[in-house]
Design a protein around this motif. Structure first.
Motif, mmCIF file in Angstrom:
data_model
loop_
_atom_site.group_PDB
_atom_site.id
_atom_site.type_symbol
_atom_site.label_atom_id
_atom_site.label_comp_id
_atom_site.label_asym_id
_atom_site.label_seq_id
_atom_site.Cartn_x
_atom_site.Cartn_y
_atom_site.Cartn_z
ATOM 1 N N LEU A 92 42.710 35.044 43.701
ATOM 2 C CA LEU A 92 43.420 36.278 44.039
ATOM 3 C C LEU A 92 42.651 37.010 45.136
ATOM 4 O O LEU A 92 43.234 37.598 46.032
ATOM 5 N N LYS A 93 41.350 36.983 45.007
ATOM 6 C CA LYS A 93 40.511 37.513 46.070
ATOM 7 C C LYS A 93 39.190 36.764 46.039
ATOM 8 O O LYS A 93 38.976 35.921 45.152
ATOM 9 N N LYS A 94 38.362 37.072 47.001
ATOM 10 C CA LYS A 94 37.090 36.362 47.064
ATOM 11 C C LYS A 94 36.290 36.611 45.782
ATOM 12 O O LYS A 94 36.224 37.733 45.295
ATOM 13 N N GLY A 95 35.736 35.592 45.219
ATOM 14 C CA GLY A 95 34.965 35.743 43.990
ATOM 15 C C GLY A 95 35.778 35.583 42.740
ATOM 16 O O GLY A 95 35.285 35.808 41.645
ATOM 17 N N SER A 96 37.067 35.229 42.881
ATOM 18 C CA SER A 96 37.911 35.068 41.705
ATOM 19 C C SER A 96 37.617 33.749 41.000
ATOM 20 O O SER A 96 38.027 33.544 39.863
ATOM 21 N N GLY A 97 36.944 32.855 41.653
ATOM 22 C CA GLY A 97 36.622 31.569 41.030
ATOM 23 C C GLY A 97 37.644 30.492 41.358
ATOM 24 O O GLY A 97 37.805 29.541 40.593
ATOM 25 N N GLY A 98 38.320 30.647 42.499
ATOM 26 C CA GLY A 98 39.334 29.661 42.898
ATOM 27 C C GLY A 98 38.705 28.285 43.104
ATOM 28 O O GLY A 98 39.233 27.267 42.627
ATOM 29 N N SER A 99 37.553 28.258 43.781
ATOM 30 C CA SER A 99 36.889 26.978 44.052
ATOM 31 C C SER A 99 36.452 26.312 42.759
ATOM 32 O O SER A 99 36.576 25.104 42.585
ATOM 33 N N PHE A 100 35.947 27.147 41.814
ATOM 34 C CA PHE A 100 35.514 26.623 40.517
ATOM 35 C C PHE A 100 36.679 25.952 39.804
ATOM 36 O O PHE A 100 36.571 24.826 39.292
ATOM 37 N N VAL A 101 37.808 26.635 39.797
ATOM 38 C CA VAL A 101 38.989 26.094 39.100
ATOM 39 C C VAL A 101 39.457 24.827 39.804
ATOM 40 O O VAL A 101 39.738 23.805 39.156
#
Lengths: 271, 513
Positions: A98-107
């Protein structure tokens, strides 16, 4: 019996139940078009070295051996859900925070790992977050050519940018050299061609795009147009309903698989 | 956002783990604060005494109607005002040893306010007053509480006695006033009666009757007078019509009468006798003599008449008898008229007198009625006041003998041994409890106020977007390692805090602190 069939037989002996390749629709067609599709058995041969559970943990990736870990369970469930949605076809899934630091890369990273757990599937993680790339950390040869290099120069062999990660059936494409305006790259024919050729090259492969945060509306629009499904990651205690709602307006509702609520606090060893 | 209790508990647990440093920091701060407060909190001692107000005294039914005892419940209700009043407070100050050092009026006022704050007066039921006093010196607490009770009882009894004697005095004064008035009215009545004898009940009616009587008498007499006057007029008329002398009776007439008689006798005799009969001759002779005599008389009368002499009595004519009678009646009538006039005048005089008397009677009557009314009213009030004064006297005697309303100290004040109120252990327990509750409350409040999502389901319920997964935090080995160290540290801090407060409590119990 061809070499492939021999390898399959061997793999079956080693790992037990492997789904029959022929059962995957479109497989034959892909094989005919490309001529040399990459198969699981071939991939298995090219696995250089597999990472241990501890190594994976250091890298922030789940390990199938820790089945009791709720994170592992959740990713498995998520994978199953997506598989049902994809009707067992290999699809392109955009994961965006949703924004930087949301953990998109982790997911994205772990979703790809979850797909790779399945012995009948392979996963390819493509780093599309050109401003804050993270996939290169997983790759041994981090200085090798990446996505932007390929988009710049289509003559580069696809095989050269696809790197092993140290997990069986898991490959990744790093972002490559940093570019200022990533939108142009994604919009180019090359990007579309890359995705198409990857799809054709790997039949049972799920392609996970580790997208930029949704604040980069232009990128998201392009990337969601290129992908089959979109997953939006919202982090615990960071996002409000209003923010989520405004971001979701950008995405085609038909492609939206859902919101993943990430990083809910958990006391370790406490369920 | 509507959360199930189960969700709330889980989220709170997660949150407190998430913000574990803040939670522990708050725990330490709250505990430290509470311990400090516990150390600084003055030790309080309290003593209480209860006063029973005897409402159903035996005297009361005995003296029913004769004396009035002061209302007890009023005393109870006023207890607080009486006890915390300036009068008792001044004496408490003196007794409690606060005035050993000289205080300014302002300081004294502040001190009184403090004592007031530490004093609780409660009315238990209808007739029990409980006085409680708190302070930091147990000895003073005991003495002050005891004094409060004593002073309250003294004050109440004094006030009661004062009240009843004031009532007696007032009633006595009123009685005197009415007695004076009564005496004055009596005196006035006496004067009025002696100065105005007619002023008595019924005089008015009597005067009226008399007036009527007199008036009718005057009218009647007037009538009679008018009749008499008419009669007089008639008599006058008749008298003027009658001659004074009606016929002259003379000797000649007598002779003639005699001659006539003899002649008729002669005639009779002649019928039977001859002229020669002696009787006839005698009679003839007699007649002749009489005729001669008659002639002589006639001559004498003519002669006298010619000579102008008054003929002799037997020669004058006779007076008229009717005339005489009329004249008599006239004079009688005149007398009657005169007497009637006199009677009318007398009646008129009496009438006038009676009228003036009536006037006097009327004015006297009004005054008399007024005085009588005053007298009656005053007498009634006076008698009532006399009765009341006697009752007030008995009431006053009751109070002066300390009968009627009585106060008993039901439970005397005792010297407090253990401090009361908040103890150090309370603060310690409070510190532990609030050290946990306050951070939890803050987290709970944040959960409800902060719009940022902390529960995955909230997204799907609010936005109708499916939540594909709720991913718990992924603990990497590195994180786990540092977490362990952190946890150890936090547990150490919490344990140190608890140990510190326990140590302080122990020191407090051992009276080191």
């Amino acid at each position: 019996m061809s070499k492939i069939e021999k390898a399959l037989g061997k793999a079956r002996e080693e790992h037990g139940n492997l789904p029959a390749l022929v059962s995957v629709p479109g497989t034959v067609m892909v094989r005919e078009r490309t001529g040399h599709p990459e198969t699981i058995s071939r991939m298995a041969m090219s696995e250089s070295r597999l990472l241990s559970a501890a190594d994976l943990s250091w890298r922030g990736i789940i390990h199938p051996g820790r089945a009791e870990d709720p994170v592992v369970q959740v990713f498995r469930e998520l994978r199953t859900k997506i598989s049902v949605q994809c009707q067992e076809r290999n699809s392109v899934i955009l994961v965006t925070g949703l924004k930087k630091g949301s953990g998109g890369s982790f997911v994205a990273r772990n979703l790809a790992a979850a797909f790779a757990f399945d012995m009948g599937r392979t996963a390819l993680l493509i780093d599309c977050d050109l401003k804050n790339p993270s996939v290169h950390q997983l790759i041994d040869n981090a200085s090798g050519p990446g996505l932007t290099d390929f988009l710049d120069d289509p003559n580069i062999d696809i095989g050269a940018i696809i790197q092993p990660v140290g997990i069986a059936r898991y490959r990744a494409i790093a972002a490559g050299g940093l570019r200022e305006i990533p939108g142009e790259y994604f919009n180019s024919q090359n990007m579309r061609r890359l995705l198409d050729s990857i799809r054709q090259r790997y039949m049972e492969r799920f392609i996970i795009l580790d997208g930029p945060p949704m604040q980069d509306i232009a990128d998201i629009q392009v990337l969601s147009g290129l992908s089959d499904f979109v997953i939006v990651v919202a982090r615990y205690g960071r996002a409000t309903n209003a923010q989520i709602e405004s971001c979701l307006n950008v995405i085609n509702p038909g492609k939206l698989l859902g919101v993943v609520f990430n990083d809910e606090p958990r006391i370790p060893g406490f369920g | 956002m509507q959360l199930h209790p189960e969700q709330v508990v889980r989220t709170l647990l997660n949150e407190s783990f998430h913000s574990r440093r803040m939670v522990v920091a708050m725990f330490v701060v709250v505990n430290a604060g509470m311990l400090a407060a516990g150390l600084l909190w003055p030790k309080g001692y309290s003593a209480s005494t209860t006063i029973f107000i005897d409402e159903k005294n035996i005297i009361q039914p005995l003296m029913q109607g004769a004396a009035v005892t002061t209302e007890v419940t009023d005393r109870g209700r006023n207890a607080r005002e009486v006890i915390l009043g300036r009068k008792i407070m001044d004496r408490i100050l003196e007794h409690g040893g606060w005035l050993k050092v000289s205080l300014t009026a302002e300081e004294q006022e502040r001190l009184i306010e403090q004592i007031k704050k530490r004093t609780t007066v409660t009315l238990l039921g209808k007739s029990i007053i409980r006085i409680e006093y708190r302070d930091d010196d147990p000895e003073r607490v005991y003495r002050t509480t005891q004094k409060f009770a004593d002073l309250f009882i003294q004050e109440s009894i004094a006030a009661k006695a004062e009240e009843s004697s004031a009532a007696f005095e007032f009633i006595g004064k009123q009685t005197d006033v009415y007695q004076d008035r009564l005496n004055r009215t009596e005196e006035e009545l006496k004067n009025l009666r002696s100065s105005n004898l007619e002023a008595r009940v019924g005089s008015d009616a009597e005067v009226n009757t008399r007036l009527n009587e007199l008036q009718s008498r005057i009218e009647r007499t007037n009538q009679e007078l008018r009749e008499a006057e008419i009669k007089g007029l008639a008599l006058d008329r008749q008298v003027s019509g009658e001659a004074e002398v009606t016929s002259v009776v003379s000797r000649e007439g007598q002779f003639r009468t005699r001659i006539g008689e003899l002649q008729s006798r002669l005639d009779t005799l002649r019928l039977a006798y001859h002229d020669t009969h002696p009787d006839v001759v005698q009679i003839k002779q007699h007649i002749q003599d009489l005729t001669e005599e008659l002639n002589t008389q006639r001559e004498r009368r003519v002669q006298a008449k010619a000579e102008g002499r008054r003929p002799g009595p037997d020669e004058f004519a006779m007076n008229n008898p009717i005339y005489q009678q009329l004249r008599r009646e006239q004079s009688q009538n005149q007398i009657v008229i005169e007497s009637l006039k006199a009677r009318i005048a007398e009646a008129q005089r009496q009438l006038n007198e009676e009228i003036s008397r009536g006037k006097r009677v009327h004015s006297g009557d009004a005054r008399l009625a007024e005085l009588t009314r005053d007298y009656q009213v005053d007498r009634e009030i006076y008698q009532d006041l006399l009765r009341r004064r006697e009752r007030a006297r008995v009431s006053m005697n009751l109070d002066s003998d300390r009968q009627g309303l009585s106060f008993k100290i039901q439970e005397p004040a005792v010297l407090p041994v253990n401090p009361t109120g908040l103890q150090f252990s309370h603060f310690m327990a409070g510190g532990l409890l609030f050290g946990i509750l306050i951070p939890l409350a803050i987290l709970f409040a944040r959960l409800h106020v902060d719009p940022r999502i902390r529960v995955g389901n909230a997204i799907s319920t609010a936005l109708k977007v499916p939540v594909a997964a709720v991913i718990p935090h992924f603990w990497t080995l590195r994180e786990l390692k540092s977490l362990r160290a952190e946890q150890f540290l936090l547990v150490l801090v919490v344990a140190a805090t608890i140990a510190a407060s326990a140590t302080l409590a122990l020191l407090r119990v051992l009276k080191v602190l």
